[in-house]
Design an enzyme around this catalytic site. Structure first.
Site: not given
Length: 487
Positions: A232, A262, A425
């Protein structure tokens, strides 16, 4: 816990001059290609010498090609004069030992990487790539393509943090199952955790999805000793919710910080004390993207690093298994994604990926399209009403659904920060956490991703996800196996 230091120097890909490339004379060999894959060169005109643009390419060597890089490049017509061989320490683990070392061979702007899947990147004209395609030393040659985070842009909502004292304390209610196994009920959980540990749709009773007033049931030892690799944007390892269990292991960019948020959010859904499914796992950050985007070659190098560490760990005492969580993708499906994930599966690593957010057929997206060919688990997103999230991809390549709307988890703004995000996600790391939990419960599945996938799908709730007049493919809702609903 003291923040770990990573040493890495980014190599710059420079333009490769066509004069040093000679077209291979060997015949083409059989290679894997996804049905939707495009050949590396399609647009240039052979009749117009000016219509021959440069592109960045990623080339992956065949498994049979074991020679030194210098021999390979000499045979391909690349001059190795003045080349540099560089070794980079990619992170420091327990006891001060390097977690991964990458050796790069820089030959006239060509950058090599990988131990388990050897690859190199190069900038060259399409005609040069055409001459290179089919070389028996190569298993794959494709244009590099940027990937995307699988969250809905604009859905981020930074929320007030829990009090610091509460974030540092495990103030949950300890209970016992009928088989005397110790389990815990958490009363200040986000809604997605409750949905993963109950049989029926949540009755919100006037609560908002972002309220932290839901109930989550989990085994006391959930995920204990399991290694989870979060491929990520990096992780805010100083966040109090990780209790020192999060470390950065690899970065392709020479920097460690999560400048997107994120990766920290996904890691929190996997493992944070209050927001995580498996609250005891070891989290390892694999940084493959930053605020400028996600690099395709970085994904190959990062997962290769995870495979290397996994192969070292699986011979050590206390090893409970490894999981890769990847909430990143692109269209069309990419050969490099397939090949590196296949290597991970072959090594015995379990893989959870996001189905992506285009409200269309997930079989058109990488890496989720490969769920029909290798036992990775491709995860779609649902909302608090058990409907498929309107943005979520669907179809036969989606294996299972998990909550992905208004998901509260850790964030990168400070050591106590939290935020709400939407996306597949957010659904993918929920399934990652369930896999980690099952690795502790079922040691026989430790190195068997195919059996684990069958097990996860088998214990999922059947016929839950509403069709919404669109064929979803799977109607399965991820579940950790607790009967009934929380008290």
């Amino acid at each position: 816990m003291k923040t770990l230091t990573l040493l890495y120097t980014t190599l710059i890909i420079t333009t490769f001059q066509s004069t040093v490339l000679t077209a291979p004379t060997s015949t083409k060999h059989k290679r894997w290609r996804h049905p939707g894959a495009r050949r590396p060169v399609l647009s240039h005109s052979k009749n117009n010498p000016n219509d021959d643009p440069f592109h960045d390419y990623i080339a992956i060597l065949s498994d049979e090609e074991t020679r030194p890089w210098s021999e390979i490049f000499d045979e391909m017509g690349f001059s190795t004069e003045g080349s540099k061989k560089l070794t980079h320490s990619m992170g420091v683990g327990l006891g001060g030992k390097p977690t991964y070392n990458m050796t790069s061979y820089n030959v006239n702007g060509i950058k090599t990487f990988g131990k388990n899947l050897r690859a190199f990147t190069i900038n060259m004209r399409e005609s040069e790539a055409e001459g290179m395609d089919g070389n028996p030393s190569l298993a794959s040659l494709e244009k590099t393509q940027m990937r995307e985070w699988a969250f809905v842009r604009g859905s981020e909502k930074v929320l007030p943090s829990l009090p610091l004292a509460e974030q540092r304390a495990r103030s949950f209610e300890l209970r016992k199952r009928q088989d005397d196994m110790m389990w815990i009920q958490q009363g200040n959980a986000p809604w997605n955790l409750q949905r993963l540990s109950c049989e029926h749709k949540i009755d919100a009773k006037g609560r908002q999805p972002t309220d932290l007033t839901y109930h989550y049931r989990f085994d006391e030892a959930t995920g204990n000793g399991v290694d989870v690799y979060v491929v990520d944007s990096g992780i805010n390892v100083d966040h109090v919710e990780f209790q020192g269990r999060a470390r950065m292991m690899f970065s392709y960019f020479g920097k460690l910080n999560d400048d997107v948020g994120h990766g920290t959010h996904c890691a929190g859904t996997i493992a944070a004390l209050h927001y995580g499914v498996a609250k005891n796992v070891n989290i390892w950050g694999i940084k493959v993207g930053d605020s400028s985007g996600v690099n395709g070659e970085a994904i190959v190098a990062g997962i290769d690093a995870a495979i290397t560490r996994h192969n070292q760990r699986k011979t050590q005492p206390g090893f409970m298994g490894s999981v890769i969580s990847m909430s990143i993708g692109t269209a069309p499906p990419q050969q490099s994604d397939f090949m590196i994930l296949q290597k991970a599966i072959q090594a015995g690593i379990h893989v959870s990926v996001a189905a992506m957010n285009s409200a269309t057929d997930a079989c058109n997206f990488s890496p989720g399209a490969f769920s029909q060919q290798i036992p990775i688990i491709n995860v779609g997103a649902s909302d608090i009403d058990d409907s498929r999230a309107p943005f979520s991809n669907f179809g036969k390549c989606v294996d299972i659904y998990a909550p992905g709307v208004s998901i509260v988890s850790t964030f990168n703004n400070n050591s106590t920060g939290i935020a709400s995000l939407d996306g597949t996600s957010m659904a993918c790391p929920a399934v990652t956490g369930i896999i980690a939990d099952e690795l502790v419960r079922n040691p026989k599945l430790r190195l068997d991703p195919a059996a684990m996938k069958k097990h996860i799908l088998g214990k999922a709730l059947k016929g839950v996800i509403k069709q919404d007049n669109v064929l979803t493919g799977s109607e399965l809702m991820a579940n950790n196996g607790f009967p009934g609903d929380p008290a």
